[in-house]
Design a protein around this motif. Structure first.
Motif, PDB file in Angstrom:
ATOM      1  N   SER A  32      -1.647 -25.458 -41.322  1.00 39.03           N
ATOM      2  CA  SER A  32      -0.776 -26.179 -40.378  1.00 39.03           C
ATOM      3  C   SER A  32       0.618 -25.567 -40.354  1.00 39.03           C
ATOM      4  N   ARG A  36       2.683 -23.363 -37.251  1.00 40.29           N
ATOM      5  CA  ARG A  36       3.988 -23.825 -36.765  1.00 40.29           C
ATOM      6  C   ARG A  36       5.075 -22.772 -36.989  1.00 40.29           C
ATOM      7  N   THR A 105      -5.731 -26.972 -33.702  1.00 38.96           N
ATOM      8  CA  THR A 105      -4.274 -27.101 -33.810  1.00 38.96           C
ATOM      9  C   THR A 105      -3.602 -26.147 -32.830  1.00 38.96           C
TER      10      THR A 105
HETATM   11  C1  S3P Z   1      -3.460 -30.786 -37.965  1.00 32.89           C
HETATM   12  C2  S3P Z   1      -3.582 -32.136 -37.774  1.00 32.89           C
HETATM   13  C3  S3P Z   1      -4.823 -32.876 -38.035  1.00 32.89           C
HETATM   14  C4  S3P Z   1      -5.807 -32.064 -38.851  1.00 32.89           C
HETATM   15  C5  S3P Z   1      -5.901 -30.638 -38.402  1.00 32.89           C
HETATM   16  C6  S3P Z   1      -4.555 -29.958 -38.477  1.00 32.89           C
HETATM   17  C7  S3P Z   1      -2.166 -30.149 -37.637  1.00 32.89           C
HETATM   18  O1  S3P Z   1      -5.425 -33.212 -36.811  1.00 32.89           O
HETATM   19  O2  S3P Z   1      -7.087 -32.672 -38.817  1.00 32.89           O
HETATM   20  O3  S3P Z   1      -6.820 -29.917 -39.201  1.00 32.89           O
HETATM   21  O4  S3P Z   1      -1.925 -29.009 -38.090  1.00 32.89           O
HETATM   22  O5  S3P Z   1      -1.361 -30.783 -36.939  1.00 32.89           O
HETATM   23  P1  S3P Z   1      -4.992 -34.550 -35.995  1.00 32.89           P
HETATM   24  O6  S3P Z   1      -3.548 -34.613 -36.050  1.00 32.89           O
HETATM   25  O7  S3P Z   1      -5.511 -34.376 -34.610  1.00 32.89           O
HETATM   26  O8  S3P Z   1      -5.694 -35.662 -36.715  1.00 32.89           O
END
Ligand code: S3P
Length: 445
Positions: A32, A36, A105
């Motif tokens: 994540s 970003r 994402t």
């Molecule tokens: C993520 C948010 C999550 C997660 C995904 C990564 C992100 O999804 O399940 O693997 O990087 O913002 P959701 O926010 O849709 O639940």
């Protein structure tokens, strides 16, 4: 960006039963945060230096898409990235559709980033991503004035660039960091103050990283507000190890550590570490040693984790606990399968729309291993088993299902074969070597 190619991905894993988990390990960088850092670095002024970058297929899809949008990105080493920011107005229209691969994402955040551009763009992905819901990001962005077309709420996502979106106040119907982030990225280019309120906290990496890039935002309770038109200033981002990758070894150590396992430099942002609380409630022995008082330069807290084997007991997980452990449920269900007593998870409908239907995939796989379970519309009930059987598991092309069942082998009486594992490379390059170093008897075939 050079060096994206990796060795051919294995098709399946064969994991020998039993084994003991020990040593000190580090897992790759956070997915994540890596997505970003690339995106914010791209629209910042100046050069952003990222260390600890996750060179997994998902983040490489983001990097390639940014390059197709005219951003120069260098990767002098596997996990070191230099993003030459083009500024808020500097992205260029891509020549072809942008391929997000398996990365949900990337697709959701790019939708927010590209909606206010002066050019049109189309987002596509692999077979799994093309089935995933995108309406959740289209709804708030359309309220801002964005023009986005999907096919029955699914990709391809066709964006007609609309500079000067309107600010909105949006209450998310479901806790989702991806939707929150898409709105915040669009809000950077909107006129006025946009605020987003969540029904329950979801991961806050976007908020922390926007602050690190010099964006002023207000956070109050479950709301975040930002004024459009702010300039992002390039910075240095040190990406910690991904808690979601560490999670497989946290559970593995709970099941079979002897004497203990240490995981170093792990991101312990409290919006990500719900699994620790769940496992501790089950009786796990997990020690968290903070590494820095102030956190990494990206504003993220980091720690070393030490885990010892313990007998786990089943628990009931409430809906409010789900978002803080959203990606850890596949391996949490393995912990529940090896616990004494029953475990019940409800309010986890979101697990049905991840890289696979994770409730169905786990119910089927645990059934194959002889674990009594009941698939519920929004969750799973599991009766812990004394020992698991061996068998063949279909991971459904979902990286986290594949890795979770590799951990299950620690308590199995015969080998577990896991099919369709190539996508492990989306989030955890080097998983096979790390798993073997930890003590799993895993071979890639
Ligand atoms: C993520 C948010 C999550 C997660 C995904 C990564 C992100 O999804 O399940 O693997 O990087 O913002 P959701 O926010 O849709 O639940």
């Amino acid at each position: 960006m050079s060096g994206a190619a990796t060795a051919a991905a294995p098709a399946c894993y064969r994991v020998q039963p039993g084994g003991r988990i020990a040593g000190a390990l580090s897992v790759p960088g956070d997915k994540s945060i890596s997505h970003r850092a690339l995106m914010l670095g791209a629209i910042a002024e100046g050069d952003t230096h990222i260390s600890g970058f996750l060179a997994g297929a998902d983040c490489l899809s983001t990097a390639r898409a940014l390059e197709a949008l005219g951003v120069r990105i260098a990767r002098p080493q596997e996990t070191e990235v230099l993003v030459h920011g083009v500024g808020a107005q500097g992205l260029r229209g891509p020549a072809t559709a942008l391929d997000m691969g398996n990365a949900g994402t990337a697709m959701r955040l790019f939708t927010g980033l590209l909606a206010p551009q002066r050019f049109n763009s189309t987002l596509i992905g692999d077979a799994s991503l093309m089935r995933r819901p995108m309406q959740r990001v289209v709804v708030p962005l359309a309220m801002m004035g964005a023009q986005i077309h999907t096919h029955d709420g699914r990709p391809p996502v066709e964006i007609t660039g609309t500079p000067q979106l309107r600010a909105i106040h949006y209450s998310l119907p479901v806790a989702s960091a991806q939707v929150k982030s898409a709105v915040l990225l669009a809000a950077l280019a909107a006129a006025g103050r946009t605020s987003v309120t969540e029904p329950a906290p979801s991961r806050d990496h976007t908020e922390r990283m926007l602050s690190a890039f010099g964006v002023e935002l207000e956070r109050e309770g479950r709301s975040v507000t930002l004024e459009g038109g702010q300039t992002l200033k390039a910075t240095r981002v040190a990406v910690p190890a991904d808690f979601s990758s560490a999670a497989f070894f946290i559970v593995a150590a709970c099941l079979a550590a002897s004497p203990s396992l240490t995981l170093t430099n792990v991101g312990v942002n409290p919006t990500r570490t719900g699994l620790i609380g769940l496992l501790r409630r089950m009786g796990a022995d997990i020690r968290v040693r903070a590494r820095t008082a102030a956190g990494s330069p990206g504003g993220e807290p980091v720690a070393d984790l030490e885990i010892r084997r313990s007998q786990l007991q089943g628990i009931t997980v409430t809906a409010a606990e789900v978002p803080l452990a959203i990606d850890e449920f596949p391996v949490f269900f393995v912990a529940a399968a090896c616990a004494t007593g029953e475990t019940l998870v409800r309010g986890a409908l979101e697990l049905r729309v991840k890289e696979s239907d994770r409730l169905a995939a786990m119910a089927a796989g645990l059934g194959t291993l002889g674990v009594e379970n009941r698939l519920l519309p929004d969750g799973l009930w599991i009766r812990g088993a004394e020992g698991l059987r061996g068998g063949t598991i279909d991971s459904r092309g979902d990286h986290r299902i594949a890795m979770a069942f590799a951990v299950a082998a620690l308590r199995a009486s015969a080998p577990i074969e896991i099919l369709d594992v190539a996508n492990v490379a989306t989030s955890f390059p080097g998983f096979v070597a790390t798993a073997r170093a930890a003590g799993l008897g895993l071979a890639a075939l």
